[in-house]
Design a protein around this motif. Structure first.
Motif, PDB file in Angstrom:
ATOM      1  N   LYS A  48      52.856  60.569  24.477  1.00  0.00           N
ATOM      2  CA  LYS A  48      52.207  59.319  24.079  1.00  0.00           C
ATOM      3  C   LYS A  48      51.026  59.605  23.147  1.00  0.00           C
ATOM      4  O   LYS A  48      50.835  58.914  22.136  1.00  0.00           O
ATOM      5  CB  LYS A  48      51.718  58.600  25.340  1.00  0.00           C
ATOM      6  CG  LYS A  48      50.938  57.315  25.079  1.00  0.00           C
ATOM      7  CD  LYS A  48      51.840  56.179  24.695  1.00  0.00           C
ATOM      8  CE  LYS A  48      51.071  54.872  24.640  1.00  0.00           C
ATOM      9  NZ  LYS A  48      51.915  53.728  24.248  1.00  0.00           N
ATOM     10  N   HIS A  49      50.245  60.647  23.469  1.00  0.00           N
ATOM     11  CA  HIS A  49      49.099  61.006  22.645  1.00  0.00           C
ATOM     12  C   HIS A  49      49.539  61.459  21.254  1.00  0.00           C
ATOM     13  O   HIS A  49      48.891  61.152  20.250  1.00  0.00           O
ATOM     14  CB  HIS A  49      48.297  62.114  23.329  1.00  0.00           C
ATOM     15  CG  HIS A  49      47.115  62.590  22.542  1.00  0.00           C
ATOM     16  ND1 HIS A  49      45.952  61.869  22.422  1.00  0.00           N
ATOM     17  CD2 HIS A  49      46.927  63.725  21.806  1.00  0.00           C
ATOM     18  CE1 HIS A  49      45.101  62.526  21.660  1.00  0.00           C
ATOM     19  NE2 HIS A  49      45.661  63.657  21.274  1.00  0.00           N
ATOM     20  N   LYS A  75      54.670  63.234  29.630  1.00  0.00           N
ATOM     21  CA  LYS A  75      54.710  61.865  29.101  1.00  0.00           C
ATOM     22  C   LYS A  75      53.374  61.464  28.470  1.00  0.00           C
ATOM     23  O   LYS A  75      53.343  60.790  27.425  1.00  0.00           O
ATOM     24  CB  LYS A  75      55.102  60.893  30.215  1.00  0.00           C
ATOM     25  CG  LYS A  75      56.561  61.028  30.643  1.00  0.00           C
ATOM     26  CD  LYS A  75      56.967  60.036  31.689  1.00  0.00           C
ATOM     27  CE  LYS A  75      56.443  60.419  33.055  1.00  0.00           C
ATOM     28  NZ  LYS A  75      57.011  59.568  34.125  1.00  0.00           N
ATOM     29  N   GLN A  76      52.274  61.908  29.087  1.00  0.00           N
ATOM     30  CA  GLN A  76      50.958  61.598  28.518  1.00  0.00           C
ATOM     31  C   GLN A  76      50.782  62.251  27.144  1.00  0.00           C
ATOM     32  O   GLN A  76      50.275  61.626  26.204  1.00  0.00           O
ATOM     33  CB  GLN A  76      49.865  62.077  29.469  1.00  0.00           C
ATOM     34  CG  GLN A  76      49.726  61.239  30.725  1.00  0.00           C
ATOM     35  CD  GLN A  76      48.697  61.813  31.678  1.00  0.00           C
ATOM     36  OE1 GLN A  76      48.414  63.014  31.661  1.00  0.00           O
ATOM     37  NE2 GLN A  76      48.133  60.963  32.522  1.00  0.00           N
ATOM     38  N   THR A 117      52.484  60.738  19.662  1.00  0.00           N
ATOM     39  CA  THR A 117      53.321  59.815  18.888  1.00  0.00           C
ATOM     40  C   THR A 117      52.886  58.361  18.962  1.00  0.00           C
ATOM     41  O   THR A 117      53.309  57.549  18.133  1.00  0.00           O
ATOM     42  CB  THR A 117      54.782  59.894  19.375  1.00  0.00           C
ATOM     43  OG1 THR A 117      54.853  59.374  20.715  1.00  0.00           O
ATOM     44  CG2 THR A 117      55.293  61.317  19.358  1.00  0.00           C
ATOM     45  N   GLY A 118      52.101  58.035  19.986  1.00  0.00           N
ATOM     46  CA  GLY A 118      51.758  56.634  20.202  1.00  0.00           C
ATOM     47  C   GLY A 118      52.868  55.851  20.866  1.00  0.00           C
ATOM     48  O   GLY A 118      52.767  54.642  21.055  1.00  0.00           O
ATOM     49  N   LYS A 119      53.940  56.553  21.251  1.00  0.00           N
ATOM     50  CA  LYS A 119      55.089  55.902  21.874  1.00  0.00           C
ATOM     51  C   LYS A 119      55.306  56.410  23.295  1.00  0.00           C
ATOM     52  O   LYS A 119      54.860  57.492  23.660  1.00  0.00           O
ATOM     53  CB  LYS A 119      56.354  56.152  21.048  1.00  0.00           C
ATOM     54  CG  LYS A 119      56.276  55.622  19.620  1.00  0.00           C
ATOM     55  CD  LYS A 119      57.542  55.953  18.852  1.00  0.00           C
ATOM     56  CE  LYS A 119      57.460  55.456  17.414  1.00  0.00           C
ATOM     57  NZ  LYS A 119      58.685  55.808  16.642  1.00  0.00           N
ATOM     58  N   LYS A 120      56.019  55.634  24.073  1.00  0.00           N
ATOM     59  CA  LYS A 120      56.343  56.006  25.446  1.00  0.00           C
ATOM     60  C   LYS A 120      57.557  56.926  25.464  1.00  0.00           C
ATOM     61  O   LYS A 120      58.549  56.668  24.773  1.00  0.00           O
ATOM     62  CB  LYS A 120      56.613  54.752  26.278  1.00  0.00           C
ATOM     63  CG  LYS A 120      56.893  55.021  27.747  1.00  0.00           C
ATOM     64  CD  LYS A 120      57.121  53.711  28.503  1.00  0.00           C
ATOM     65  CE  LYS A 120      57.396  53.978  29.974  1.00  0.00           C
ATOM     66  NZ  LYS A 120      57.622  52.704  30.721  1.00  0.00           N
TER      67      LYS A 120
END
Length: 262
Positions: free
Chosen positions: A191-192, A187-188, A194-197
């Protein structure tokens, strides 16, 4: 930055060397009989028989329309696949089996043209092999359907056998990874990248393979039943983005738990 990448369990994979590794995994996925499987798309054989188009004298001609029935060793048509799968579960109590999500009925893995029976004399009828996994019994169930009669000619059940995974199994495996504490790195890194959750499998491109515990020197205590249980290594990729290395994580779909290698 380097320390952050090292801490991430599912570090983002980039560069030609890693891409080549991932490609090698995916090539294994699509080979017939391979231990890896991108889900064993059950319509792969039928799709192979269809040509997108052919160019002739500068004119694009549409591919010939697929018939309802194949001939000889032709790949199964869509209609034959549908008929075989329907026949394979006809009259079977769904409560006696479970799929990957725990719902009633076995998990469909693949449907393919059966090899000719050497005992057949004359023109052998076309048959389809419909393969299921029953999570209630941790068993592979194979139904051989006679496409001429629409009846099941043979049923075999085997344990400690693990065919390549289906796409539905990969999706469920990814869902369990995302929900598990061991999926924190995945998940981290998503996020890194795509900038999304990361909230669900639909945000990822998935492939994977059955985990063979014989291939590792040390098997974590939570994964010792793999082989008897249905265990997968899910390969993840951001859609239109980088690979995220999750190969150290193993999902036991039979127990719905996640383990880590090494």
């Amino acid at each position: 930055m380097r320390e952050i990448v090292r801490r991430h369990l599912g570090k983002v994979v980039a560069g030609a060397a890693v891409a080549a590794t991932a490609t090698a995994v995916l090539v294994g996925v699509n080979l017939p009989g391979s231990e890896a499987g991108e889900s064993g798309d059950r319509r792969a054989n039928a799709a192979a028989a269809k040509q997108d188009a052919v160019a002739k004298d500068g004119v694009i001609e549409a591919a010939p329309e697929e018939g309802a029935k194949g001939i000889g060793s032709d790949p199964l048509t869509d209609e034959e696949i549908e008929r075989a799968e329907k026949a394979s579960v006809s009259g079977q109590p769904r409560a006696s089996a479970r799929d990957v999500e725990g719902d009633r009925g076995p998990q469909l893995l693949s449907t393919n043209l059966s090899e000719p029976d050497p005992n057949d004399t004359g023109a052998a009828p076309r048959r389809a092999e419909v393969v299921y996994y029953d999570y209630k019994k941790d068993a592979v169930v194979t139904k051989t359907v006679n496409l001429e009669t629409g009846k099941v000619d043979d049923t075999t059940t085997a344990q400690n056998v693990q065919p390549p995974p289906s796409q539905d199994e990969l999706v469920e495996g990814a869902r369990l990874l995302i929900a598990d504490p061991l999926g924190k790195g995945l998940k981290q890194d998503f996020k890194h990248a795509t900038g999304k959750k990361l909230t669900g499998p639909d945000q990822l491109q998935l492939s994977g393979m059955v985990f063979r515990k014989e291939t590792v020197e040390r098997v974590p205590s939570g994964l010792t039943e793999c082989g008897k249980h249905r265990c997968l290594q899910v390969v993840t990729k951001v859609k239109n983005g980088p690979w995220i290395d999750t190969r150290s994580l193993v999902v036991d779909l039979s127990t719905r738990k996640v383990g880590r290698l090494g």
